[in-house]
Design an enzyme around this catalytic site. Structure first.
Site, PDB file in Angstrom:
ATOM      1  CG  HIS A  20      -2.032  -1.017   1.098  1.00  0.00           C
ATOM      2  ND1 HIS A  20      -3.349  -0.687   1.093  1.00  0.00           N
ATOM      3  CD2 HIS A  20      -1.987  -2.364   0.927  1.00  0.00           C
ATOM      4  CE1 HIS A  20      -4.092  -1.780   0.927  1.00  0.00           C
ATOM      5  NE2 HIS A  20      -3.283  -2.810   0.848  1.00  0.00           N
ATOM      6  CG  ASP A 111      -4.806   2.379   1.781  1.00  0.00           C
ATOM      7  OD1 ASP A 111      -5.778   1.686   1.444  1.00  0.00           O
ATOM      8  OD2 ASP A 111      -3.623   1.981   1.721  1.00  0.00           O
TER       9      ASP A 111
HETATM   10  C1  UDX Z   1      -0.653  -6.731  -0.882  1.00  0.00           C
HETATM   11  C2  UDX Z   1      -1.553  -7.709  -1.611  1.00  0.00           C
HETATM   12  O1  UDX Z   1      -1.083  -9.011  -1.603  1.00  0.00           O
HETATM   13  C3  UDX Z   1      -1.883  -7.263  -2.968  1.00  0.00           C
HETATM   14  O2  UDX Z   1      -2.618  -8.244  -3.657  1.00  0.00           O
HETATM   15  C4  UDX Z   1      -2.595  -5.981  -2.876  1.00  0.00           C
HETATM   16  O3  UDX Z   1      -3.090  -5.610  -4.118  1.00  0.00           O
HETATM   17  C5  UDX Z   1      -1.698  -4.942  -2.232  1.00  0.00           C
HETATM   18  O4  UDX Z   1      -1.198  -5.407  -0.992  1.00  0.00           O
HETATM   19  P1  UDX Z   1       1.860  -7.770  -1.302  1.00  0.00           P
HETATM   20  O5  UDX Z   1       1.315  -9.134  -1.000  1.00  0.00           O
HETATM   21  O6  UDX Z   1       3.020  -7.328  -0.560  1.00  0.00           O
HETATM   22  O7  UDX Z   1       0.722  -6.636  -1.244  1.00  0.00           O
HETATM   23  O8  UDX Z   1       2.205  -7.828  -2.880  1.00  0.00           O
HETATM   24  P2  UDX Z   1       2.355  -6.720  -3.983  1.00  0.00           P
HETATM   25  O9  UDX Z   1       1.058  -6.030  -4.230  1.00  0.00           O
HETATM   26  O10 UDX Z   1       2.934  -7.383  -5.150  1.00  0.00           O
HETATM   27  O11 UDX Z   1       3.360  -5.657  -3.365  1.00  0.00           O
HETATM   28  C6  UDX Z   1       4.692  -5.952  -3.046  1.00  0.00           C
HETATM   29  C7  UDX Z   1       5.546  -4.742  -3.322  1.00  0.00           C
HETATM   30  O12 UDX Z   1       6.816  -4.978  -2.750  1.00  0.00           O
HETATM   31  C8  UDX Z   1       5.757  -4.475  -4.804  1.00  0.00           C
HETATM   32  O13 UDX Z   1       5.676  -3.093  -5.058  1.00  0.00           O
HETATM   33  C9  UDX Z   1       7.168  -4.967  -5.071  1.00  0.00           C
HETATM   34  O14 UDX Z   1       7.863  -4.232  -6.053  1.00  0.00           O
HETATM   35  C10 UDX Z   1       7.831  -4.790  -3.729  1.00  0.00           C
HETATM   36  N1  UDX Z   1       8.890  -5.784  -3.530  1.00  0.00           N
HETATM   37  C11 UDX Z   1       8.597  -7.108  -3.390  1.00  0.00           C
HETATM   38  C12 UDX Z   1      10.182  -5.347  -3.488  1.00  0.00           C
HETATM   39  O15 UDX Z   1      10.487  -4.174  -3.634  1.00  0.00           O
HETATM   40  N2  UDX Z   1      11.167  -6.263  -3.273  1.00  0.00           N
HETATM   41  C13 UDX Z   1      10.918  -7.578  -3.115  1.00  0.00           C
HETATM   42  O16 UDX Z   1      11.889  -8.334  -2.922  1.00  0.00           O
HETATM   43  C14 UDX Z   1       9.580  -8.021  -3.166  1.00  0.00           C
END
Ligand code: UDX
Length: 452
Positions: A20, A111
């Protein structure tokens, strides 16, 4: 201060998780670039690093927890506490800012997980703008529940909703199929629409053209404006040097992986990451590890420190056959933008999915929960930029299935071609005059005008 001389000032309220914070800080940077003063408010102890431009200030508000207690908080108790402590501390911050840097706040961008942000904005006579971190298609499902158009738990083989392709049970957000598995989550997601029809703006981190029909359907009820992809501009256009950083991080990236990638041939590496929240079972980790070995290809796998104990013995220390690198966190956009990466094995979190779409990387979807199953459905069947791996009867994606999917994507010319097409589309939306840029511009113009 006279409205005309005053530079508009937005207070941004993200839900404190990486998925987020990332889209909201990128959106903030776009606004700052267009002349808006930004104050970004996060609960204390959430961030491990902060690298934002001088035109963005990061301030602290209270959620009633601290870094140690927040991690294990019950979601419902946490949200109730954040609503109370957040309303008080945000109201106080708005008063303090009036006399401080940037002057009076004009708009609270909250948010959608924190609908009390709108009440705070209204109580101070400010603009209120909701920000949704998930797609309009996923929002359409939750909004249908909110409006009583979709009864939960859903068990019909096929669900047909306005603006969406027919969705099977496995394609729906997990919480509408099995709300009991994570009590409180369905209420949180459906609660995003509380009062939203009164928000002056409703931002969605998506690209209009990716889900035109869902956007049009949602627009009938609220002022939806797509503003995505919310990623630093440099990844869309190398000339845009003013915006290079992620900005705010809850994890420390490992720098070794970029050097490692540098030494791999183009399109040779499988990048694997399940985002910032997913907790895989030990068997899932083992199947994944074995699948990666089975492919015989290079891989870069992000396993957060809290998950590392579930890796098969010695895997990270060389048992991967020397082809792989396991890191606790990376700068994902840099990785996805690297020429060596050939495919992305992802949980289909929306940020990861949109980042891969925007950088032209085809995907293998292994959804874990929440909106990820719907995103995986779109990746495979609507945007056709990847495949979705099928779990076995225990709900685990087996080694052969995963290895098969990876091969299919690594060798799939059509998917790669589609990925190139969506990359162009995402760039076009963010470029000057593109669909997202126009929406941001309209918001900025409204704030500049100051009339509600
Ligand atoms: C959550 C939910 O799972 C997602 O479906 C929703 O829409 C938003 O919140 P998350 O599970 O963490 O988030 O996944 P994602 O939405 O993909 O966000 C992860 C973020 O962390 C991405 O922006 C990604 O670029 C970042 N990231 C991930 C990194 O910078 N480094 C990493 O090693 C892994």
């Amino acid at each position: 201060m006279d409205k005309k001389e005053h530079k508009p000032h937005c207070l941004i309220l993200p839900y404190p998780s990486q998925g987020h914070i990332n889209p909201l800080i990128q959106f903030s940077k776009r606004l700052a670039h267009k002349g808006i003063t930004i104050t970004f408010a996060v609960p204390q102890g959430v961030l491990v690093s902060s690298a934002v431009n001088a035109d963005i200030a990061v301030e602290t508000i209270s959620d009633g927890y601290n870094a140690a207690t927040r991690a294990d908080a019950d979601p419902q108790e946490y949200l109730a506490s954040f609503k109370k402590a957040g309303t008080e501390s945000t109201s106080r911050l708005i008063e303090e800012l009036r006399e401080g840097r940037g002057g009076a706040v004009d708009c609270v961008v909250y948010d959608a997980f924190l609908p009390w942000g709108l009440a705070v904005a209204k109580s101070k006579g400010l603009f209120g703008a909701a920000f949704f971190t998930q797609t309009s298609s996923v929002n359409a499902v939750y909004y249908s529940v909110f409006k009583g158009l979709l009864k939960v738990p859903v068990s019909e083989r096929e669900t047909v909703l306005p603006g969406l392709p027919p969705l099977g049970v496995a394609d729906l957000p997990s919480f509408v199929v099995d709300p009991e598995k994570r009590p409180g989550m369905l209420e949180l997601l459906v609660g995003q629409f509380e009062g939203v029809e009164d928000s002056h703006f409703v931002f969605v981190n998506s690209v209009y053209e990716l889900e035109e029909e869902a956007n049009e359907w949602m627009k009938k009820s609220m002022s939806v404006k797509t503003i995505g992809p919310a990623i630093p501009s440099i990844y869309l256009d190398k000339r845009l040097q003013h915006d290079t950083n992620y900005g705010l991080s809850m994890f420390k990236p490992d720098d070794t992986c970029m050097k490692w990638l540098q030494q791999r041939p183009p399109k040779s590496v499988i990048y694997v990451s399940f985002g910032s929240i997913a907790k895989l079972e030990e068997r899932e980790m083992e199947e994944l590890a074995t699948a990666l070995k089975l492919t015989g290809r290079h891989f870069l796998w992000v396993v957060r420190s809290s998950e590392a104990s579930k890796l098969p013995a010695n895997f990270a220390g060389g048992a991967s056959g020397g082809k792989g690198l396991v890191v606790p966190w990376c700068s994902q956009l840099e990785v996805l933008a690297h020429d060596a990466v050939g495919c992305f094995v992802t949980h289909c979190g929306w940020n990861s999915t949109l980042e891969a779409l925007s950088l032209g990387v085809p995907m293998v979807g292994v959804p874990w929960w929440s909106d990820q199953s719907t995103n995986a459905k779109f990746v495979a069947d609507v945007w056709k930029v990847g495949v979705r791996a099928c779990p076995d009867e225990e709900g685990v994606v087996g080694r052969e299935e995963l290895a098969r999917c990876v091969e299919c994507v690594m060798e799939g010319e059509e998917m790669r071609e589609n990925a190139r097409k969506w990359k162009e589309l995402a760039k076009g939306a963010a470029d000057e005059g593109g669909s997202s840029d126009r929406n941001i511009h309209e918001f900025v113009s409204t704030l500049m005008g100051g009339v509600k």
